[in-house]
Design an enzyme around this catalytic site. Structure first.
Site, mmCIF file in Angstrom:
data_model
loop_
_atom_site.group_PDB
_atom_site.id
_atom_site.type_symbol
_atom_site.label_atom_id
_atom_site.label_comp_id
_atom_site.label_asym_id
_atom_site.label_seq_id
_atom_site.Cartn_x
_atom_site.Cartn_y
_atom_site.Cartn_z
ATOM 1 N N TYR A 89 -12.362 -2.046 -0.857
ATOM 2 C CA TYR A 89 -11.294 -1.476 -1.659
ATOM 3 C C TYR A 89 -11.752 -1.386 -3.114
ATOM 4 O O TYR A 89 -12.708 -2.062 -3.526
ATOM 5 C CB TYR A 89 -10.062 -2.394 -1.630
ATOM 6 C CG TYR A 89 -9.213 -2.350 -0.400
ATOM 7 C CD1 TYR A 89 -8.631 -1.165 0.040
ATOM 8 C CD2 TYR A 89 -8.922 -3.524 0.295
ATOM 9 C CE1 TYR A 89 -7.804 -1.155 1.144
ATOM 10 C CE2 TYR A 89 -8.095 -3.520 1.406
ATOM 11 C CZ TYR A 89 -7.543 -2.322 1.824
ATOM 12 O OH TYR A 89 -6.718 -2.309 2.915
ATOM 13 N N GLU A 135 -3.515 -8.377 0.201
ATOM 14 C CA GLU A 135 -3.042 -9.679 -0.276
ATOM 15 C C GLU A 135 -3.436 -9.895 -1.739
ATOM 16 O O GLU A 135 -3.544 -11.019 -2.207
ATOM 17 C CB GLU A 135 -3.565 -10.816 0.603
ATOM 18 C CG GLU A 135 -2.904 -10.903 1.952
ATOM 19 C CD GLU A 135 -3.242 -9.720 2.836
ATOM 20 O OE1 GLU A 135 -2.315 -9.009 3.245
ATOM 21 O OE2 GLU A 135 -4.425 -9.496 3.113
ATOM 22 N N ASN A 193 -3.367 3.948 1.766
ATOM 23 C CA ASN A 193 -3.670 2.801 2.624
ATOM 24 C C ASN A 193 -2.470 2.468 3.499
ATOM 25 O O ASN A 193 -1.415 2.118 2.983
ATOM 26 C CB ASN A 193 -4.030 1.576 1.779
ATOM 27 C CG ASN A 193 -4.469 0.406 2.641
ATOM 28 O OD1 ASN A 193 -5.403 0.537 3.424
ATOM 29 N ND2 ASN A 193 -3.812 -0.724 2.501
ATOM 30 N N GLU A 194 -2.617 2.641 4.803
ATOM 31 C CA GLU A 194 -1.551 2.359 5.773
ATOM 32 C C GLU A 194 -0.205 2.870 5.280
ATOM 33 O O GLU A 194 0.797 2.144 5.295
ATOM 34 C CB GLU A 194 -1.489 0.863 6.083
ATOM 35 C CG GLU A 194 -2.619 0.432 6.972
ATOM 36 C CD GLU A 194 -2.416 -0.956 7.548
ATOM 37 O OE1 GLU A 194 -2.783 -1.178 8.706
ATOM 38 O OE2 GLU A 194 -1.881 -1.815 6.849
ATOM 39 N N GLU A 270 -9.784 -1.484 10.462
ATOM 40 C CA GLU A 270 -9.592 -2.896 10.160
ATOM 41 C C GLU A 270 -9.435 -3.645 11.466
ATOM 42 O O GLU A 270 -8.373 -3.630 12.072
ATOM 43 C CB GLU A 270 -8.347 -3.133 9.294
ATOM 44 C CG GLU A 270 -8.526 -2.757 7.859
ATOM 45 C CD GLU A 270 -7.346 -3.185 7.016
ATOM 46 O OE1 GLU A 270 -6.633 -4.122 7.412
ATOM 47 O OE2 GLU A 270 -7.139 -2.569 5.964
ATOM 48 N N TYR A 338 -10.304 -16.026 4.977
ATOM 49 C CA TYR A 338 -9.852 -15.160 6.068
ATOM 50 C C TYR A 338 -10.430 -15.560 7.429
ATOM 51 O O TYR A 338 -10.341 -14.810 8.392
ATOM 52 C CB TYR A 338 -10.215 -13.699 5.752
ATOM 53 C CG TYR A 338 -9.268 -12.683 6.340
ATOM 54 C CD1 TYR A 338 -8.102 -12.328 5.676
ATOM 55 C CD2 TYR A 338 -9.541 -12.072 7.558
ATOM 56 C CE1 TYR A 338 -7.234 -11.390 6.215
ATOM 57 C CE2 TYR A 338 -8.674 -11.144 8.109
ATOM 58 C CZ TYR A 338 -7.523 -10.800 7.433
ATOM 59 O OH TYR A 338 -6.663 -9.878 7.959
#
Length: 616
Positions: A89, A135, A193-194, A270, A338
């Site tokens: 990103y 996030e 994005n989404e 993803e 993560y």
């Protein structure tokens, strides 16, 4: 980002290759193959790179979450895993926290990151947003967009799109010559994005696509969304490749993608190989063997993949975001490990090795030895002997401004940190109920200099007893934001106080407000002696023979922010699950190091440097 039932699955879509198109009118292009295509293109259900079949084996790695001196190390670890592409990103607010010219120097030199990936043997997928979720605070959008707390965002609003256009005019020219269509490593870029999890404003998506094309982006563009027909319809454009984001067994998600887009490559942009954590909740992990089995099934289907995440990172400073589930506010921890194959501190995990075994069946692995775990500091403990109460430093840290009513942080041009509000309460003597509306996110309450309570946005009906002495008393509210919401429809999340402060039913006015971004602590005057209670800065010094990675722990402390040699490492909180803060080797100095801690509640008697991480 997509939400399934009550669980939020974040989204960070990655690349998919499309060829240079044939104009269809209205800014649309058809998938069409050039005679001698360069870059990533599509032929039927497969990708081609410079005309040759190419399967994308990608991994997410956020340059803004890893110290730049570690970029090459982590990229080489990705290559050793068997990946051929890195996806990242671009966090707008990382480059432009204030409404002034964007910064692309040093750590923020995203073009240097792309070139470093190329040198490591990796192609690159860029997801420039402008919204990224991830996030990350406010989903990557800059806080100054919230000067008007109700400003329309992520839609066809002229003011928002002008800001985005100005940002893209700064960012994209730095990347266009690095595209594979021009001999560089960038093979694809994402549009938004989404978006299908947020809105269905196709005019907005078209505007972003056309802006990118006008700035010289001629690579394959794609839209990534959750694997449902609703999300795919709402968040896709007919002339761009559609991809899906999911965890686990790929059979169902790919069936949805085939139903929506039957004649293009399968690409999971993803593949959620782990998950992130919120303060006060459990630490998330996934089974390495099961992850590897799901990856094998995905590759057996002929699909391309982007591991989200391949490399864990860190929400340094104030950069962690937050979620809102119903009315429950859930701030994200500092670590963005993560449960990735390559950990936050560069360790090659069991998941790395399991996935690498699967990838070896589909690609040729590098024949170089696997990288060793980066060097780590020997353990030590240090005492804290110098302190200064925060409330005693207000004049040194900030010049107050006056407003009739409380004003939220962003309206004052402040992107992060704390913010302080003070007023004189003139009322008949006695005890009354104090409450706040529009709080982001915690407020420590003081009456005539004495701590009398705490407000928290998760307890909106909470009141604090406030006693007026004689005919007036001083009320202080020290507001501690813990991350802007990065996903969902309640996206406008101003910090500080955006509503009213009420004493019984009387609205309090005439406020003195101090901005506390805390980006320069040089004015602090520390003193030895008794350790103050309540919000205070504490300082200690740590001797280091040889700089290496360290992990800081704060046993007995409650909640605060940490600076190492002036660099804001991030937040700690006794709620857990995260226990240690990652301090990369490049932040340490040989010899004396200065550690400053802002503790909001309860001070411990020592700080520990550990040689192993503990994130829950």
């Amino acid at each position: 980002m997509t939400q399934f039932s009550r669980r939020r699955f974040l989204s960070a879509a990655i690349v998919t290759g499309a060829s240079v198109g044939v104009a269809l009118g209205s800014g649309r292009t058809a998938f069409a193959q050039a005679d001698n295509p360069r870059g990533l293109t599509i032929r039927g259900d497969e990708f081609l790179l410079d005309g040759e079949p190419f399967r994308i084996l990608a991994g997410a790695f956020h340059y803004f979450r890893t110290h730049p001196k570690d970029w090459r190390d982590r990229l080489l670890r990705m290559r050793a895993m068997g990946l051929n592409t890195v996806e990242t990103y671009v966090a707008w607010n990382f480059h432009q926290p204030y409404e002034e010219k964007a910064d692309f120097t040093g750590w923020r030199d995203v073009a240097a990151f792309v070139r470093t990936a190329d040198e490591a043997g990796l192609k690159v997928i860029v997801r420039p947003g402008p919204y990224i979720c991830a996030e990350w605070d406010f989903g990557g959008l800059p806080a100054w967009l919230l000067k008007d707390k109700d400003a329309p965002l992520r839609r066809s609003d002229p003011a928002y799109e002008r800001a985005v256009d100005d940002w893209f005019a700064e960012l994209l020219p730095r990347l266009v010559d690095l595209q594979a269509t021009r001999g560089g490593p960038i093979i694809a870029m994402q549009v938004e994005n989404e978006y299908g999890s947020y809105d269905d404003d196709h005019a907005h998506l078209e505007h972003l696509r056309d802006t990118m094309r006008a700035q010289g982006v001629d690579s394959l563009l794609f839209c990534s969304n959750g694997a449902t027909q609703e999300a795919l319809r709402a968040g896709s454009l007919p002339d761009l490749l559609s991809t899906v984001n999911f965890a686990g067994d790929p059979t169902g998600p790919f069936a949805e993608l085939r139903k929506f887009q039957p004649d293009k490559p399968l690409f999971c942009t993803e593949f959620w190989d782990g998950w992130f954590d919120h303060w006060g909740e459990r630490h998330h992990t996934t089974d390495p063997a099961q992850t590897a089995a799901d990856v094998a099934k995905l590759l057996e289907a002929g699909a391309s993949i982007n591991f989200y995440m391949a490399v864990g990172g860190t929400n340094f400073g104030w950069s962690a975001g937050a979620n809102l589930t119903g009315s429950a506010y859930q701030p994200t921890v500092t670590s963005y490990d993560y449960d990735s194959p390559i950990s936050e501190s560069g360790e090659l995990t069991e998941k790395f090795h399991k996935v690498r075994e699967v990838l070896a069946k589909y690609t040729t692995l590098p024949d170089t030895p696997l990288p060793a775990t980066p060097r780590r500091m020997p353990p030590q403990r240090v005492a804290v002997r110098e302190s200064v109460p925060l409330m005693d430093t207000l004049d040194a840290l900030s010049t107050p401004v006056r407003h009739t009513a409380p004003v939220h942080m962003e309206a004052l041009g402040q992107p992060y940190g704390l913010i302080h509000y003070r007023t004189r309460v003139r009322a008949p003597q006695g005890t009354k109920a104090l409450r706040i509306t529009g709080l982001g996110d915690r407020a420590l309450v003081f009456g005539d200099g004495k701590r009398i309570g705490t407000f928290d946005r998760n307890q909106p009906d909470h009141t604090v007893d406030f006693t007026v002495a004689d005919t007036s008393s001083t009320l202080d509210l020290l507001v501690d934001p813990t991350g802007r919401i990065n996903f969902g429809h309640n996206f406008n999340d101003p910090k500080g106080i955006s509503g009213k402060v009420l004493l019984d039913d009387q609205e309090l006015s005439d406020w003195e407000i101090r901005r506390l971004p805390l980006d320069n602590l040089s004015a602090l005057k520390f003193a030895s002696g008794n350790t103050p209670t309540g919000p205070a800065f504490h300082r200690t010094r740590i001797h280091v023979d040889t700089p290496a990675d360290g992990f800081l722990a704060f046993p007995g402390w409650d909640k605060g922010m940490v600076w190492l040699n002036g660099f804001a490492l991030g937040r700690y909180w006794s709620l857990g699950p995260q226990v240690t803060l990652y301090a990369p080797s490049h932040l340490w100095r040989r010899g004396r190091n200065e550690l400053v801690v802002l503790e909001m509640e309860r001070t411990g008697d020592r700080i520990e440097v550990r040689s192993e991480p503990d994130i829950g």
